[in-house]
Design a protein around this motif. Structure first.
Motif, mmCIF file in Angstrom:
data_model
loop_
_atom_site.group_PDB
_atom_site.id
_atom_site.type_symbol
_atom_site.label_atom_id
_atom_site.label_comp_id
_atom_site.label_asym_id
_atom_site.label_seq_id
_atom_site.Cartn_x
_atom_site.Cartn_y
_atom_site.Cartn_z
ATOM 1 N N SER A 51 0.852 -1.192 0.000
ATOM 2 C CA SER A 51 0.000 0.000 0.000
ATOM 3 C C SER A 51 0.886 1.238 0.000
ATOM 4 C CB SER A 51 -0.896 0.004 1.238
ATOM 5 O OG SER A 51 -0.116 -0.015 2.429
ATOM 6 N N SER B 132 1.386 -4.246 -10.678
ATOM 7 C CA SER B 132 0.659 -3.004 -10.956
ATOM 8 C C SER B 132 0.130 -2.427 -9.652
ATOM 9 C CB SER B 132 -0.498 -3.251 -11.939
ATOM 10 O OG SER B 132 -1.428 -4.169 -11.379
ATOM 11 N N VAL B 133 -0.196 -1.143 -9.690
ATOM 12 C CA VAL B 133 -0.750 -0.432 -8.531
ATOM 13 C C VAL B 133 -2.062 0.219 -8.963
ATOM 14 C CG1 VAL B 133 -0.351 1.366 -6.820
ATOM 15 C CG2 VAL B 133 1.580 0.019 -7.668
ATOM 16 N N ASN B 134 -3.136 -0.037 -8.206
ATOM 17 C CA ASN B 134 -4.437 0.525 -8.568
ATOM 18 C C ASN B 134 -4.565 1.971 -8.093
ATOM 19 O OD1 ASN B 134 -5.023 0.436 -5.828
ATOM 20 N ND2 ASN B 134 -6.279 -1.408 -5.978
ATOM 21 N N ALA B 135 -5.729 2.556 -8.351
ATOM 22 C CA ALA B 135 -5.957 3.962 -8.026
ATOM 23 C C ALA B 135 -5.861 4.245 -6.535
ATOM 24 C CB ALA B 135 -7.312 4.404 -8.564
ATOM 25 N N TRP C 216 1.586 3.094 -2.667
ATOM 26 C CA TRP C 216 2.344 3.248 -3.905
ATOM 27 C C TRP C 216 1.640 4.192 -4.867
ATOM 28 C CZ3 TRP C 216 7.143 1.037 -4.408
ATOM 29 C CH2 TRP C 216 7.484 0.095 -3.443
ATOM 30 N N ARG C 217 2.331 4.690 -5.849
ATOM 31 C CA ARG C 217 1.752 5.562 -6.858
ATOM 32 C C ARG C 217 1.032 4.715 -7.904
ATOM 33 N NH1 ARG C 217 6.080 7.283 -8.625
ATOM 34 N NH2 ARG C 217 6.160 6.214 -10.637
ATOM 35 N N PRO C 218 -0.194 5.027 -8.246
ATOM 36 C CA PRO C 218 -0.926 4.237 -9.247
ATOM 37 C C PRO C 218 -0.142 4.121 -10.557
ATOM 38 C CG PRO C 218 -2.409 5.753 -8.144
ATOM 39 C CD PRO C 218 -1.022 6.118 -7.693
ATOM 40 N N GLY C 219 -0.151 2.920 -11.128
ATOM 41 C CA GLY C 219 0.553 2.699 -12.383
ATOM 42 C C GLY C 219 1.386 1.435 -12.328
ATOM 43 N N GLN D 258 9.624 1.466 -8.023
ATOM 44 C CA GLN D 258 8.723 2.359 -8.753
ATOM 45 C C GLN D 258 9.418 3.723 -8.813
ATOM 46 O OE1 GLN D 258 4.826 3.744 -7.167
ATOM 47 N NE2 GLN D 258 3.926 2.574 -8.863
ATOM 48 N N GLY E 110 -3.594 3.010 -4.619
ATOM 49 C CA GLY E 110 -2.215 2.851 -4.187
ATOM 50 C C GLY E 110 -1.885 1.454 -3.717
ATOM 51 N N GLU E 111 -2.768 0.475 -4.046
ATOM 52 C CA GLU E 111 -2.551 -0.893 -3.595
ATOM 53 C C GLU E 111 -1.755 -1.675 -4.644
ATOM 54 O OE1 GLU E 111 -6.615 -1.929 -3.149
ATOM 55 O OE2 GLU E 111 -6.695 -1.386 -1.017
#
Length: 439
Positions: free
Chosen positions: A199, A229-232, A201-204, A257, A234-235
């Motif tokens: 958790s 990948s990271v969702n909107a 993290w920056r989305p992307g 990242q 931040g997961e």
């Protein structure tokens, strides 16, 4: 290609070897640093000498768990032990890590070029490395071993080891802040799958890699089927399969990242190999198998030489041609490349000259090569007996290609030499230079 020069005096021959290394200093930001004295014992070929180094270790004063930080060590000059000018050198070593995490971090410097004069002190300067911080607490750094590989006509390796355990010279206060990551399971067999979550993290997109316990020396081939990948919100969600060839033991999954990195401990265990048939039909507590692996790393092609000069027998002019004789200093060739390529050792000679300006042509000296192979080594053959030349190289020893078979080992090379001294030669002491080239 390796070259060595031998000085022939009246006649006489000289052989030497040397080595040392340096690195350009790099600027450091706000950081914690301290300077200390570290007594090293160093070895070059069979020579042992002391190196009382002044070392400054620099690292960030604080960082967060998972950060990858730059660490630096600045070394004082190495004593001048090389009897020949040093043309180029590289430096590498380690810093010992203790406290909240343990192990070592590799440090190195780019190749530098000289020349450094014979017996001149060699500037070591600054070496740098990257350390990934695996958890909170105080991480301490101390100087470790140092290796200098130098080219002084022949390659020479100088290995330096602290005489006693050096004191820590830098401390990083590691906090727990920043993005978080965890791996499941925390121990996986070779060929097994792992999943990574986190958790903050920056989305992307994100990257994951399998590295050593310090989060360094990451190997791309150690993970397969990587998705991350990271969702909107931040997961982080990631998964991968640990390669069956991945090294076992304490490792770390490193999530990256941009400039942010987080290392999560992971233990890799050996995969049980399928039965060879020896244990077929027998209970597991009655029969078991273990796979034994071996990694063989290739080394260099090098030569070393006995020190000293070669003095030919003196002659007394009597109106007729005289002959002076002697033997070259022994040369040892080590072929540790682990391949099929052969090698050759050749020589050229300058004319003999005296302080009075008179000369004896190089072609008046002939040699009779002698070559030996140590037990277990591949074949080596001596060159032909005959005169030497100022430009055309004559073969001292030759090791042929293996024609598909591995060649290598340890070899000795020397030669008896004979110099024709004309009846019209001026009295005096004469000197020539023999250059031996290994390729």
């Amino acid at each position: 290609m390796r070259r060595t020069r031998t000085t022939l005096r009246g006649a006489a021959a000289v052989i030497t070897a040397a080595g040392a290394v340096t690195v350009p200093a790099a600027a450091a930001g706000t950081a914690h640093a301290a300077t200390g004295q570290v007594p090293y014992q160093c070895t070059i070929f069979s020579t042992v000498f002391d190196y009382d180094a002044t070392v400054t270790v620099t690292a960030p004063a604080s960082a967060s768990a998972g950060d990858t930080v730059t660490v630096r060590a600045d070394f004082s000059d190495l004593p001048g032990v090389a009897p020949l000018p040093i043309e180029s050198w590289t430096t590498s070593g380690t810093l010992t890590v203790s406290g909240a995490q343990s192990g070592s971090v590799p440090v190195s410097a780019p190749k530098r070029t000289g020349p450094i004069p014979a017996h001149g002190a060699v500037p070591i300067g600054e070496v740098t490395g990257k350390l990934t911080l695996s958890g909170g607490g105080e991480v301490r750094l101390a100087p470790g071993g140092l290796t200098i590989v130098a080219d002084a006509g022949a390659q020479a390796t100088i290995s330096c080891t602290p005489k006693q355990t050096p004191a820590s010279l830098a401390t990083i206060s590691v906090g727990e802040g920043g993005p978080a990551a965890s791996v499941s399971p925390s121990s996986v067999v070779q060929g097994g799958a792992v999943s990574v979550t986190g958790s903050g993290w920056r989305p992307g997109a994100a990257d994951i890699a399998l590295c050593d316990a310090n989060g360094a020396a990451c190997k791309a081939d150690d993970l397969a089927g990587v998705t991350a990948s990271v969702n909107a919100a931040g997961e982080l969600t990631a998964s991968a399969t640990v390669a069956e060839s991945a090294s076992v033991g304490a490792r770390a999954i490193v999530v990256g990242q941009g400039t942010v990195r987080r290392a999560v401990p992971l233990t890799v265990t050996a995969k049980s190999q399928p039965p060879t048939g020896q244990c077929a039909g027998r209970a597991a507590d009655e029969c078991g198998e273990q796979k034994i692996n071996l990694t063989v790393d290739g080394g260099p092609l090098t030569m070393s030489r006995e020190p000293g000069e070669v003095d030919l027998t003196p002659v007394t002019l009597d109106g007729t041609e005289q002959t002076a004789t002697g033997s070259l200093r022994r040369v040892e060739v080590i072929d540790a490349r682990g391949g099929t390529a052969g090698w050759s050792l050749t020589g050229t000679l300058t004319d003999f000259t005296s302080s009075g300006g008179t000369r004896i042509p190089a072609g008046n000296l002939t040699w009779t090569p002698a070559c030996t192979a140590a037990p277990g080594s591949s074949a080596v053959t001596p060159g032909s007996a005959g005169p030497l030349d100022t430009t055309t190289a004559a073969t001292l020893c030759n090791a042929p290609d293996g024609s598909g078979r591995i060649v290598g080992g340890t070899f000795g090379a020397d030669a008896g030499v004979s110099l024709k001294v004309p009846a019209t030669t001026g009295a005096g002491r004469y000197t020539a230079v023999l250059t031996l080239t290994l390729s």
